[in-house]
Structures are given as structure tokens and as C-alpha cells.
Design an enzyme around this catalytic site. Structure first.
Site, PDB file in Angstrom:
ATOM      1  N   ASP A  13       0.818  -1.224   0.000  1.00  0.00           N
ATOM      2  CA  ASP A  13       0.000   0.000   0.000  1.00  0.00           C
ATOM      3  C   ASP A  13       0.845   1.264   0.000  1.00  0.00           C
ATOM      4  OD1 ASP A  13      -2.300  -1.644   0.208  1.00  0.00           O
ATOM      5  OD2 ASP A  13      -1.979  -1.779   2.361  1.00  0.00           O
ATOM      6  N   LYS A  16       1.904   2.106  -5.176  1.00  0.00           N
ATOM      7  CA  LYS A  16       2.585   1.589  -6.382  1.00  0.00           C
ATOM      8  C   LYS A  16       1.768   1.856  -7.644  1.00  0.00           C
ATOM      9  CE  LYS A  16       2.920  -2.546  -4.539  1.00  0.00           C
ATOM     10  NZ  LYS A  16       2.646  -2.278  -3.120  1.00  0.00           N
ATOM     11  N   GLY A  40      -4.481  -4.359  -4.401  1.00  0.00           N
ATOM     12  CA  GLY A  40      -5.420  -3.374  -4.923  1.00  0.00           C
ATOM     13  C   GLY A  40      -4.654  -2.134  -5.308  1.00  0.00           C
ATOM     14  N   HIS A  41      -4.641  -1.816  -6.585  1.00  0.00           N
ATOM     15  CA  HIS A  41      -3.926  -0.631  -7.049  1.00  0.00           C
ATOM     16  C   HIS A  41      -4.928   0.419  -7.494  1.00  0.00           C
ATOM     17  CE1 HIS A  41      -0.047  -3.070  -8.045  1.00  0.00           C
ATOM     18  NE2 HIS A  41      -0.281  -2.942  -6.768  1.00  0.00           N
ATOM     19  N   THR A  42      -4.834   1.593  -6.893  1.00  0.00           N
ATOM     20  CA  THR A  42      -5.755   2.664  -7.259  1.00  0.00           C
ATOM     21  C   THR A  42      -5.055   3.635  -8.194  1.00  0.00           C
ATOM     22  OG1 THR A  42      -6.680   2.456  -5.059  1.00  0.00           O
ATOM     23  CG2 THR A  42      -7.321   4.420  -6.298  1.00  0.00           C
ATOM     24  N   GLN A 224       1.887  -6.092  -3.076  1.00  0.00           N
ATOM     25  CA  GLN A 224       2.247  -6.124  -1.653  1.00  0.00           C
ATOM     26  C   GLN A 224       3.583  -5.384  -1.432  1.00  0.00           C
ATOM     27  OE1 GLN A 224       1.180  -9.565  -2.921  1.00  0.00           O
ATOM     28  NE2 GLN A 224      -0.820  -8.694  -2.594  1.00  0.00           N
ATOM     29  N   THR A 239       2.405 -12.438   3.252  1.00  0.00           N
ATOM     30  CA  THR A 239       1.610 -13.108   2.237  1.00  0.00           C
ATOM     31  C   THR A 239       2.379 -14.362   1.799  1.00  0.00           C
ATOM     32  OG1 THR A 239       0.284 -12.768   0.247  1.00  0.00           O
ATOM     33  CG2 THR A 239       2.495 -11.765   0.247  1.00  0.00           C
ATOM     34  N   ALA A 299      -7.576  -1.119  -0.367  1.00  0.00           N
ATOM     35  CA  ALA A 299      -8.251  -1.023  -1.663  1.00  0.00           C
ATOM     36  C   ALA A 299      -8.991  -2.319  -1.994  1.00  0.00           C
ATOM     37  CB  ALA A 299      -7.239  -0.693  -2.756  1.00  0.00           C
ATOM     38  N   PRO A 304      -9.432  -0.752   7.708  1.00  0.00           N
ATOM     39  CA  PRO A 304      -8.578   0.389   8.067  1.00  0.00           C
ATOM     40  C   PRO A 304      -7.130  -0.073   8.197  1.00  0.00           C
ATOM     41  CG  PRO A 304     -10.028  -0.225   9.901  1.00  0.00           C
ATOM     42  CD  PRO A 304     -10.423  -1.081   8.736  1.00  0.00           C
ATOM     43  N   ASP A 333       2.413  14.722   0.699  1.00  0.00           N
ATOM     44  CA  ASP A 333       1.415  15.744   1.053  1.00  0.00           C
ATOM     45  C   ASP A 333       0.576  15.360   2.271  1.00  0.00           C
ATOM     46  OD1 ASP A 333       0.649  13.855  -1.144  1.00  0.00           O
ATOM     47  OD2 ASP A 333      -1.349  14.561  -0.593  1.00  0.00           O
TER      48      ASP A 333
END
Ligand code: IMP
Length: 429
Positions: A13, A16, A40-42, A224, A239, A299, A304, A333
């Protein structure tokens, strides 16, 4: 031609997805090499947000080839869902999407086995994503797993499934009092998946080799992070795959001498999902602040994330394990309003100082973080594209991180969007 590997340098997280999306602009091929839809890649392009779990985010660039290597585990139902979502958004896959015939398939009984395994561990549970990842890799190593190529031979598939169920069903009944898993619904669903997957099934190692011979740029997309690697992470709270750079060679089928650059993605602070030691973790209001400003929710599962300060020992370890060539700093940021900003530069263990990251979970659990404090810059860095335009205190923070990890930053991310980035170097050139 260059082959670049992108890896997570902490517990996953790190952001990436965005960095892969930027680097993809220079790549011809983008390939996933380990893990599955636990990732999960956003990626945010314009006003549209895409969350990808299995398919490389390079798919969002219409002229790129995307591959899933033999080291990945695939839940065909999840894959179909992801393909459908992309196609609904007008993204075309056929003719540029390839899946290794040697990649392993997640089967419905893997999900059940994982659920029971987690329950049986009580308060020592791993906190997995519940996607069947661990049991699928176990079957691979036990040499009873299903490969994508098995989908192409229905008679063999049926025989193998019956044999696996005759092994697992008595176990499921005896150990977990679970219901017998029936072959027929699995055969029905998997033969339907086979119709679509057949056209994508390929020899990915050969395709990559040919692409390299044509002088193309290859981007290997890790999922990961280093500390979740089954060999080098905080075992057993990891994992089940090699999320480190070496995994790209075994998970795609090329030798280490083909690698030109390994870029480690480093979040400006630290997060982790699931159980396991995390020395620089914070609690209470501070954690809530990280979570809400940094949108620190998984994602894949929406869980949380646990949050904490930057841990230099973690990233130094990652530099060593992956032989990082450069790093990309993300989410700078998020720290805009924090003051002071501590950096963990060592651990105290049984009264003595430790300067190297210990890999035994029992030692790590007993380590106390030792911090160096930095003054916060208390103004917005969102969207800054030039290093010199960052506030001086932010530049000092970044320079100190660079000193500690002894690897230069080639990118610094100052927001979610592609263009909110300071580009310092290009790993492909
Ligand atoms: P599994 O990969 O579902 O078996 O979960 C094992 C551990 O890895 C758990 O602590 C998960 O929370 C963690 N994990 C798996 N995938 C990711 C990811 O993409 N990001 C962060 N943590 C992950």
C-alpha cells in the site's frame, strides 16, 4: 531496452499503482509476477478512479501489452469481474492481454480452507485478505495445484478435481466439520471461465523474451511489499509469495542479468494491514489523522490500515533485499499538517540499540522505536512538481530520508493524480 522492477518497500500500500501508471508511459509491456487479487492498485486518471486487483494497471493505456506471469495466483471469478468492469468503462483487452499458462488457479475450496485456518489460529491469526491466496500457493508447492493450462483440458481437469476433493473433503469434515465440497458446480463454473481465458493463455516467459529481443521496455509490477514477502518479511505475518525483486525473475521467467533497474516505492510514513509487529505504529487520534488524511483503508478489503511514522530500518532492509537502484517517495502531502514529524532511526531491544532490521517476529515485537524529530512544514505541498518549490522543511525531511536509506529518489508524489509528481530521474533511461 530496459527491464524495470517496481516493488513495495514497506508492508504494501505504498502507492505503487500511481507510480506504475507513470512508468507505463515509457513501457511496451507491463507484467504482474506474484500475488493475486489480494492486491489493490488505485489509479486516478482525470476524474475517473480505477481500482485494479489482478490486471496490471498498464491496461489503462490502450497501446500497452499487459501480462500476468506464472508466479501469480488467479481467481477466475475475480478476473472475470475485473475484465467486465474494465470493458464497461470502454477498455479493450483482447489482443494485448496475456496470462501465463503456468499461473495457478484459486479454487473455491481454497477460500474455505483459508477461512478455517484463520479461525483456528485465534488471536495469532494473520489477518489475511480472505482471497484464498495462502492455500493456493500451498497446493502449488505440494504439486497438487491447478494451472491455467489445466482449463484447456476438461477431462484432465475433472480427474484432477475429483482427486483433490477426495483428499480435501475428509480433512474438511474431520478438522472443521465443514460441508462436503461438490465437484459439479466447480466444473460448471470453471468450464465457463475457460471459454474466455483460453484466448489469453500464453507462454508469458517466451513473450517477454521476444519483447526483450525486440529492444522493448518491460515494467514488472510487484504487489504487496518487501515486509510481506514469504521469505524475507515478518513471517508468519506475511503473504504467501515473493513480493521482493527476485520474485520478478521466477514469477515471469527471465534471469537476473536482464534486470536494469529496481525501483522501491516508499511511503513518506508507514502503514500495514493485518496482524504482525509494527514498531513505529501510532495509536489514538494520531492514527485517525493519518487514516483520514491519507485515506488509509485497504483497496481490496476496505479494512482500516494501521499507521505509523517512517521507519528507516524497514526501508534500509528493503534496499538490501531488493538491491534498489532508486526509490519513489509517495504521499508526502499527507504529512503537510503534522508537526513534529518523527523518523524511526533505530530500535531498542532488551536495553541495547539495534541498527539492522530483525526478521524474527518475536524480536521485532519486543523492539521499541528510537526517533529523530523533524519540524513539520505546515503548508500544502499538493501538486508541487518541482523539488525546489517544496517548503525548505519538507526538502530537509526528504534529504534526511535519502541519507538514511542511501538510495536517491527518482520520483516524489505530491497528490493522487498523475501530474501531481516531481520527476527527478527516469528508470528506463
Ligand atoms: P493474504 O495475502 O491474503 O494471504 O494476506 C496475508 C497478509 O498480507 C495480511 O496481513 C494482509 O493484510 C497482507 N496483504 C495482502 N495483500 C496486501 C496488499 O495488497 N496490501 C497490503 N497488505 C496486503
Amino acid at each position: 531496452m530496459a527491464t524495470v522492477i517496481v516493488i513495495g518497500s514497506q508492508w504494501g500500500d505504498e502507492g505503487k499503482g500511481k507510480i506504475v501508471d507513470i512508468l507505463t508511459q515509457d513501457a511496451h509491456v507491463v507484467a504482474r509476477y506474484q500475488g493475486g487479487h489480494n492486491a489493490g492498485h488505485t489509479v486516478v486518471i482525470g476524474d475517473q478512479e480505477y481500482v485494479l486487483h489482478l490486471i496490471p494497471s498498464g491496461i489503462l493505456h490502450p497501446d500497452k501489452k499487459c501480462m500476468i506471469g506464472n508466479g501469480v495466483v488467479i481467481d477466475p471469478a475475480a478476473l472475470m469481474q475485473e475484465v467486465e468492469d474494465l470493458e464497461q468503462k470502454g477498455i479493450r483487452l483482447d489482443g494485448r492481454f496475456y496470462i501465463s499458462k503456468n499461473a495457478h488457479l484459486i479454487m473455491p475450496y481454497h477460500l474455505a480452507l483459508e477461512k478455517w485456518s484463520e479461525l483456528s489460529k485465534g488471536d495469532r491469526k494473520i489477518g489475511t485478505t480472505g482471497r484464498g491466496i495462502g492455500p493456493t500457493y500451498s497446493d502449488k508447492m505440494a504439486r497438487i495445484g491447478f494451472r491455467v493450462s489445466d482449463l484447456l483440458y476438461p477431462d484432465l481437469f475433472r480427474k484432477k478435481l475429483k482427486s483433490n476433493l477426495s483428499y480435501y473433503n475428509p480433512l474438511i469434515k474431520a478438522l472443521y466439520r465443514g460441508e462436503e465440497i461438490k465437484a459439479e458446480p466447480i466444473l460448471r463454473d470453471y468450464s465457463r471461465y475457460a471459454e474466455r481465458i483460453r484466448s489469453w493463455a500464453s507462454d508469458v516467459s517466451l513473450l517477454i523474451h521476444e519483447s526483450m529481443n525486440r529492444g522493448e521496455h518491460i515494467l514488472c509490477e510487484g504487489a504487496q511489499g518487501t515486509l510481506l514477502d514469504v521469505d524475507h518479511g515478518t513471517y508468519p505475518f506475511v503473504t504467501s509469495s515473493n513480493s521482493t525483486a527476485g520474485g520478478a525473475c521466477t514469477g515471469l521467467g527471465f534471469g537476473p542479468s536482464k534486470v536494469d533497474h529496481v525501483i522501491g516505492i516508499v511511503k513518506a510514513y508507514t502503514t500495514r494491514v493485518g496482524s504482525g509487529p509494527f514498531p513505529s505504529e501510532v495509536t489514538g487520534d494520531l492514527e485517525q489523522r493519518f487514516r483520514s488524511i491519507g485515506k488509509e483503508f485497504g483497496a481490496s478489503t476496505g479494512r482500516p490500515r494501521r499507521c505509523g511514522w517512517f521507519d528507516a530500518l524497514v526501508v534500509q532492509y528493503s534496499v538490501r533485499i531488493n538491491a534498489l537502484s532508486s526509490c519513489a517517495l509517495t504521499k508526502l502531502d499527507v504529512l503537510d499538517g503534522f508537526d513534529p514529524i518523527p523518523i524511526c532511526t533505530g530500535y531498542r531491544y532488551k536495553g541495547a540499540m539495534i541498527k539492522e532490521f530483525p526478521t524474527e517476529s518475536a524480536v521485532l515485537e519486543a523492539c521499541e522505536p528510537v526517533y529523530e524529530e523533524f519540524p513539520g512544514w505546515k503548508c500544502s505541498t499538493v501538486g508541487v512538481k518541482d523539488f525546489q518549490k517544496l517548503p525548505e522543511k519538507a526538502r530537509n525531511y526528504i534529504k534526511r530520508l535519502e541519507d538514511l536509506i542511501r538510495v536517491p529518489f527518482s520520483l516524489i508524489s505530491t497528490g493522487q493524480k498523475r501530474e501531481e509528481t516531481i520527476l527527478i530521474g527516469n528508470p528506463f533511461h
